[in-house]
Write a protein that holds these residues in place. Structure first.
Motif, PDB file in Angstrom:
ATOM      1  N   ALA A 101       0.995  -1.073   0.079  1.00 59.61           N
ATOM      2  CA  ALA A 101      -0.087   0.048   0.144  1.00 59.61           C
ATOM      3  C   ALA A 101       0.973   1.353  -0.012  1.00 59.61           C
ATOM      4  O   ALA A 101       1.929   1.476   0.729  1.00 59.61           O
ATOM      5  N   ASP A 102       0.513   2.374  -0.845  1.00 57.37           N
ATOM      6  CA  ASP A 102       1.213   3.352  -0.898  1.00 57.37           C
ATOM      7  C   ASP A 102       0.967   4.409   0.193  1.00 57.37           C
ATOM      8  O   ASP A 102      -0.445   5.045   0.329  1.00 57.37           O
ATOM      9  N   PRO A 103       1.821   4.910   1.171  1.00 56.78           N
ATOM     10  CA  PRO A 103       1.768   5.673   2.135  1.00 56.78           C
ATOM     11  C   PRO A 103       1.499   7.170   1.602  1.00 56.78           C
ATOM     12  O   PRO A 103       1.373   8.202   2.502  1.00 56.78           O
ATOM     13  N   ASN A 104       1.853   7.577   0.444  1.00 54.56           N
ATOM     14  CA  ASN A 104       2.213   8.730   0.072  1.00 54.56           C
ATOM     15  C   ASN A 104       0.583   9.260  -0.667  1.00 54.56           C
ATOM     16  O   ASN A 104       0.793  10.525  -1.179  1.00 54.56           O
ATOM     17  N   ILE A 105      -0.436   8.425  -1.010  1.00 53.62           N
ATOM     18  CA  ILE A 105      -1.363   8.858  -1.417  1.00 53.62           C
ATOM     19  C   ILE A 105      -2.383  10.053  -0.679  1.00 53.62           C
ATOM     20  O   ILE A 105      -2.504   9.810   0.396  1.00 53.62           O
ATOM     21  N   GLU A 106      -2.801  10.866  -1.365  1.00 53.84           N
ATOM     22  CA  GLU A 106      -3.541  12.096  -0.618  1.00 53.84           C
ATOM     23  C   GLU A 106      -4.962  12.003  -0.723  1.00 53.84           C
ATOM     24  O   GLU A 106      -5.278  11.466  -1.942  1.00 53.84           O
ATOM     25  N   ASN A 107      -5.919  12.124   0.375  1.00 51.41           N
ATOM     26  CA  ASN A 107      -7.235  12.078   0.241  1.00 51.41           C
ATOM     27  C   ASN A 107      -7.785  13.332  -0.330  1.00 51.41           C
ATOM     28  O   ASN A 107      -7.057  14.113  -0.652  1.00 51.41           O
ATOM     29  N   ARG A 108      -9.193  13.447  -0.246  1.00 52.74           N
ATOM     30  CA  ARG A 108      -9.690  14.794  -0.807  1.00 52.74           C
ATOM     31  C   ARG A 108      -9.318  16.086  -0.071  1.00 52.74           C
ATOM     32  O   ARG A 108      -9.367  16.947  -0.596  1.00 52.74           O
TER      33      ARG A 108
END
Length: 130
Positions: A101-108
């Motif tokens: 899982a990618d810990p650098n993904i931003e949510n809205r």
């Protein structure tokens, strides 16, 4: 449907039922509900660690799917579980990171999982910084 049953098993930590569904191969582990949540979102949100462990052992599952409401990935949900159970949140984050899982993904809200970590929760923060 069988896919909705799979989501329900992840909400209710019914890893034995989920195991049977996955063995039969009749459900799609990447199925999303109306809000864009996958089985991994449900497992992470509700602390269903047994279900999460079954899901990470599947080959073709995507752990970086963003749901429609918050734009959260399962990793965001796992981190948010810290408000209920810190050791469980840490365990689920470890499992998801090991699964890629990618810990650098931003949510809205432009928040990554690490920005959701309570500052007192050093173990969880260090895990996500690695």
């Amino acid at each position: 449907t069988i896919d909705k049953l799979m989501l329900s098993t992840c909400r209710n930590d019914q890893e034995d039922v989920l195991g049977d569904l996955l063995k039969e191969g009749s459900c799609d582990p990447n199925f999303v509900d109306g809000a864009g949540n996958t089985a991994a979102h449900y497992a992470a949100q509700f602390g269903s660690i047994g279900c999460l462990e079954l899901l990470v052992n599947l080959d073709d599952i995507d752990f970086d799917v963003k749901n429609r409401l918050e734009g959260d990935t399962p990793l965001h949900k796992a981190v948010q579980h810290q408000s209920e159970d810190v050791p469980m949140a840490v365990a689920m984050v470890e499992i998801l990171l090991e699964a890629g899982a990618d810990p650098n993904i931003e949510n809205r809200n432009k928040l990554t999982p690490i920005t959701l970590v309570n500052p007192q929760n050093k173990e969880l923060k260090e895990l996500l910084e690695q």
